[in-house]
Structures are given as C-alpha cells and as structure tokens.
Motif scaffolding. Structure first.
Motif, PDB file in Angstrom:
ATOM      1  N   VAL A 225      24.177  36.042  32.377  1.00  0.00           N
ATOM      2  CA  VAL A 225      25.476  35.889  31.707  1.00  0.00           C
ATOM      3  C   VAL A 225      26.579  35.787  32.668  1.00  0.00           C
ATOM      4  O   VAL A 225      27.613  35.341  32.421  1.00  0.00           O
ATOM      5  N   ILE A 226      26.418  36.783  34.448  1.00  0.00           N
ATOM      6  CA  ILE A 226      26.648  36.648  35.552  1.00  0.00           C
ATOM      7  C   ILE A 226      27.386  34.711  35.792  1.00  0.00           C
ATOM      8  O   ILE A 226      28.721  35.016  36.226  1.00  0.00           O
ATOM      9  N   ALA A 227      26.646  34.337  35.727  1.00  0.00           N
ATOM     10  CA  ALA A 227      26.486  32.789  36.027  1.00  0.00           C
ATOM     11  C   ALA A 227      27.824  32.582  35.463  1.00  0.00           C
ATOM     12  O   ALA A 227      28.385  31.416  35.960  1.00  0.00           O
ATOM     13  N   SER A 228      27.605  32.451  33.708  1.00  0.00           N
ATOM     14  CA  SER A 228      28.495  31.822  33.204  1.00  0.00           C
ATOM     15  C   SER A 228      29.930  32.735  33.434  1.00  0.00           C
ATOM     16  O   SER A 228      30.624  31.021  33.295  1.00  0.00           O
ATOM     17  N   ARG A 229      29.395  33.847  33.456  1.00  0.00           N
ATOM     18  CA  ARG A 229      31.509  34.278  33.641  1.00  0.00           C
ATOM     19  C   ARG A 229      31.630  33.994  35.137  1.00  0.00           C
ATOM     20  O   ARG A 229      33.181  33.959  35.028  1.00  0.00           O
ATOM     21  N   PHE A 230      31.054  33.913  36.167  1.00  0.00           N
ATOM     22  CA  PHE A 230      31.556  33.193  37.358  1.00  0.00           C
ATOM     23  C   PHE A 230      31.980  32.118  37.068  1.00  0.00           C
ATOM     24  O   PHE A 230      33.369  31.241  37.094  1.00  0.00           O
ATOM     25  N   ARG A 231      31.280  31.084  35.896  1.00  0.00           N
ATOM     26  CA  ARG A 231      31.476  30.080  36.102  1.00  0.00           C
ATOM     27  C   ARG A 231      33.156  29.336  35.341  1.00  0.00           C
ATOM     28  O   ARG A 231      33.997  28.383  35.380  1.00  0.00           O
ATOM     29  N   GLU A 232      33.426  30.492  34.217  1.00  0.00           N
ATOM     30  CA  GLU A 232      34.366  30.555  33.653  1.00  0.00           C
ATOM     31  C   GLU A 232      35.283  31.484  34.364  1.00  0.00           C
ATOM     32  O   GLU A 232      37.148  29.878  34.085  1.00  0.00           O
ATOM     33  N   CYS A 233      35.270  32.357  35.460  1.00  0.00           N
ATOM     34  CA  CYS A 233      36.407  32.432  36.547  1.00  0.00           C
ATOM     35  C   CYS A 233      36.372  30.919  37.440  1.00  0.00           C
ATOM     36  O   CYS A 233      38.279  31.378  37.593  1.00  0.00           O
ATOM     37  N   ILE A 234      35.796  30.566  38.100  1.00  0.00           N
ATOM     38  CA  ILE A 234      36.106  29.138  38.739  1.00  0.00           C
ATOM     39  C   ILE A 234      36.399  28.290  38.145  1.00  0.00           C
ATOM     40  O   ILE A 234      38.067  28.313  38.505  1.00  0.00           O
ATOM     41  N   TYR A 235      36.325  28.277  36.822  1.00  0.00           N
ATOM     42  CA  TYR A 235      37.334  27.448  35.998  1.00  0.00           C
ATOM     43  C   TYR A 235      38.637  27.752  35.408  1.00  0.00           C
ATOM     44  O   TYR A 235      39.440  26.807  35.835  1.00  0.00           O
ATOM     45  N   PHE A 236      38.474  29.282  35.352  1.00  0.00           N
ATOM     46  CA  PHE A 236      40.316  29.721  35.189  1.00  0.00           C
ATOM     47  C   PHE A 236      41.027  29.482  36.502  1.00  0.00           C
ATOM     48  O   PHE A 236      41.622  28.643  36.617  1.00  0.00           O
ATOM     49  N   LEU A 237      40.500  29.452  38.049  1.00  0.00           N
ATOM     50  CA  LEU A 237      41.133  29.278  38.850  1.00  0.00           C
ATOM     51  C   LEU A 237      41.666  28.234  38.915  1.00  0.00           C
ATOM     52  O   LEU A 237      42.226  28.132  40.134  1.00  0.00           O
ATOM     53  N   ALA A 238      40.356  27.292  38.487  1.00  0.00           N
ATOM     54  CA  ALA A 238      40.951  25.900  39.240  1.00  0.00           C
ATOM     55  C   ALA A 238      42.354  24.918  38.405  1.00  0.00           C
ATOM     56  O   ALA A 238      42.953  24.772  39.572  1.00  0.00           O
ATOM     57  N   LEU A 239      41.852  26.198  36.867  1.00  0.00           N
ATOM     58  CA  LEU A 239      43.057  25.861  36.362  1.00  0.00           C
ATOM     59  C   LEU A 239      44.529  25.745  36.743  1.00  0.00           C
ATOM     60  O   LEU A 239      45.735  25.365  36.686  1.00  0.00           O
TER      61      LEU A 239
END
Length: 296
Positions: A225-239
C-alpha cells in the motif's frame, strides 16, 4: 470341526468312560485313549479317582502308560519299556508326535539330527515326511522345514499336560511376564504422555508460525500500500513539476516577448525625439513661414 473342540469332546467322553468303570475294565479305555489320533491331553483322565485306584494293582502298568503319554516322550518309553505294556503302531505314532511337542516347548529351532535321534528316524526324507504328514497336517504344530540349515523352525506347537514341578516354573514365568508387561505398560504410558506434550508443543509452535505468517502478510500488504501511495505521489510530483516547468517556460517566453516589445517601443521614441529628426507640431506651428513669390 476345530481340533481343540474335538479334543475337548474326546476328553469328556473318556472321563465319563473312566468314571463308569473300575479295575480291569479301565485297561481297554486307557489303550483306546492313548491310541486315538485326535487326543493329545490326558491329565483329566488321570485325575479320575477310578484311574488313580489302579496304583499298586496288577493293572498299574497301564496307569504308568497313561502317565507316560501325559508327560513323557519316546525316549522315556525306550528307557523303561520293560516295565510298560508293549505299544501298538498307533500308540508309537502318538508318542512320537507328543515327543515333537515336548521338544518344541524348549526350542523353536529343532535340528534335524536331534529330531532323528529322539524319534528313531534314520534319514532326512523319513523325518520330513513325519513332520509334514503326522504333525503339521494333524494341526499340532506349524513351522517351516529348513533343508539347507537342516532344521525345523517351529511357529506354533500345541501344549501338553503339565509335568510335576512344571506348574511352579510356569507360575514363575508368568509372573516375570506380568512384571515385564507392567513395565512395558508404564513405558508406553510415558511415551503417550510425551507424545501428548510434543503434540501440544507442535500445536503451539504451529499457531505461532501461523500468527507470524499473518503478521508478515499484513506487513507485506502495508508495504505494498505504501509503495502504491509512493508511486502515486511520485507521479503527481512529476506531473506538477512538468506543469511548473511548462508554466515557467511560458512566463519566461512572455517576459522575453514583453521586453522585446518594450525595447522596440523605446527605439521609436528615440528616433522621433532627435533634433534632426521629425519636427514637433508645436514647433512647426510657431515657426515663421516663408512666403513664396508667385512666378511670372
């Protein structure tokens, strides 16, 4: 009919016959009993009072003969044949069968040489025929003939009447067996108790392992779950960064454009403000005008 049942019926028959006769009338009954191919126990007949009364009479040799069949062997008969009645063929066969039973009591492996000596058999073929046809087929013994080892391996042998003094030995043997059985029972109970304890330990260990597995599953799930949330955060930060970069680029471009426009505007002002340049309107209005003379 089962051999034990048939023998029990024969014993009952001869006991009744012996109880109903006395003296010389008992002689043919004893001869018949010792010749019967299915009867191998004689202590009940010996216990009949009428039979015991033969002791000290002219017919006491038949009482001794009955005792021989109850407790003796073929070798015993040969050593005291002079004080016993002569035996018929059926009686000789019966006494040799009883001899095999006596030998089987002391050893479960009977060498051929010893058997041939005890039974007065001259060769192995005759001995094996006797063991097969007269002993195993009659059901009094079961075993295996070992021609290579030259021995008879006894698996089962019918019991004979108890000899004098044998009862005490048997009681002693049974007492030892009972003590051994009690010790074995205690050992088995201890093993069962130990097995129960180990079973509880195994159950506890299994439960702990299962709980640990569940914890690991939960930890792994949380990490996922944390990894999934982290990937989402990275995605939004990149965006967001891309949007920021695009906006900044746009702002820089607009600023550059505005600066260029301002420079262009300032350039026009300098051109129109120079003395040798374009004349100002007010200056032109107050400046004296030349009058041109018409041409003639």
């Amino acid at each position: 009919m089962d051999i034990e049942q048939r023998q029990a019926e024969l014993i009952e028959h001869f006991v009744k016959q012996a109880s109903a006769n006395k003296g010389s009338s008992l002689v043919p009954i004893i001869v018949e009993a010792t010749s019967n191919p299915l009867l191998f126990a004689f202590s009940e007949i010996l216990a009949v009072p009428n039979v015991a009364e033969l002791q000290g009479t002219e017919h006491s040799v038949y009482l001794n003969l009955l005792r021989l069949f109850a407790q003796g062997t073929w070798s015993d008969y040969k050593s005291s044949a002079g004080s016993l009645p002569p035996l018929a063929a059926d009686q000789i066969l019966k006494l040799k069968q009883l001899t095999v039973l006596t030998l089987a009591e002391t050893s479960k492996v009977l060498p051929y040489d010893h058997l041939m000596e005890e039974l007065d058999v001259t060769n192995v073929r005759e001995l094996e025929d006797f063991l097969i046809n007269e002993c195993m087929y009659s059901g009094i013994v079961r075993g295996k003939l070992g021609q290579y080892r030259r021995c008879f391996e006894v698996v089962f042998a019918a019991g004979r009447d108890l000899r004098p003094g044998q009862l005490g030995s048997m009681i002693h043997t049974l007492t030892n067996w009972l003590a051994t059985s009690d010790n074995l029972l205690l050992t088995i109970q201890e093993k069962i108790k130990w097995a129960d304890t180990m079973s509880e330990v195994d159950k506890k260990h299994k439960k702990e392992v299962e709980e640990r597995v569940e914890e690991v599953k939960k930890t792994v799930s949380m990490k996922q779950v944390i990894a999934s949330r982290f990937r989402e955060c990275i995605y939004f930060l990149a965006l967001s960064w891309n949007m920021f970069v695009d906006g900044l680029t746009y702002i820089v471009a607009e600023a550059t454009h505005c600066k260029q426009a301002d420079l262009d505007f300032r350039g026009h002002e300098e051109i129109y403000a120079e003395p040798g340049g374009v004349m100002d309107f007010e200056e032109d209005r107050i400046r004296p005008k030349r009058r041109r003379h018409p041409l003639h």
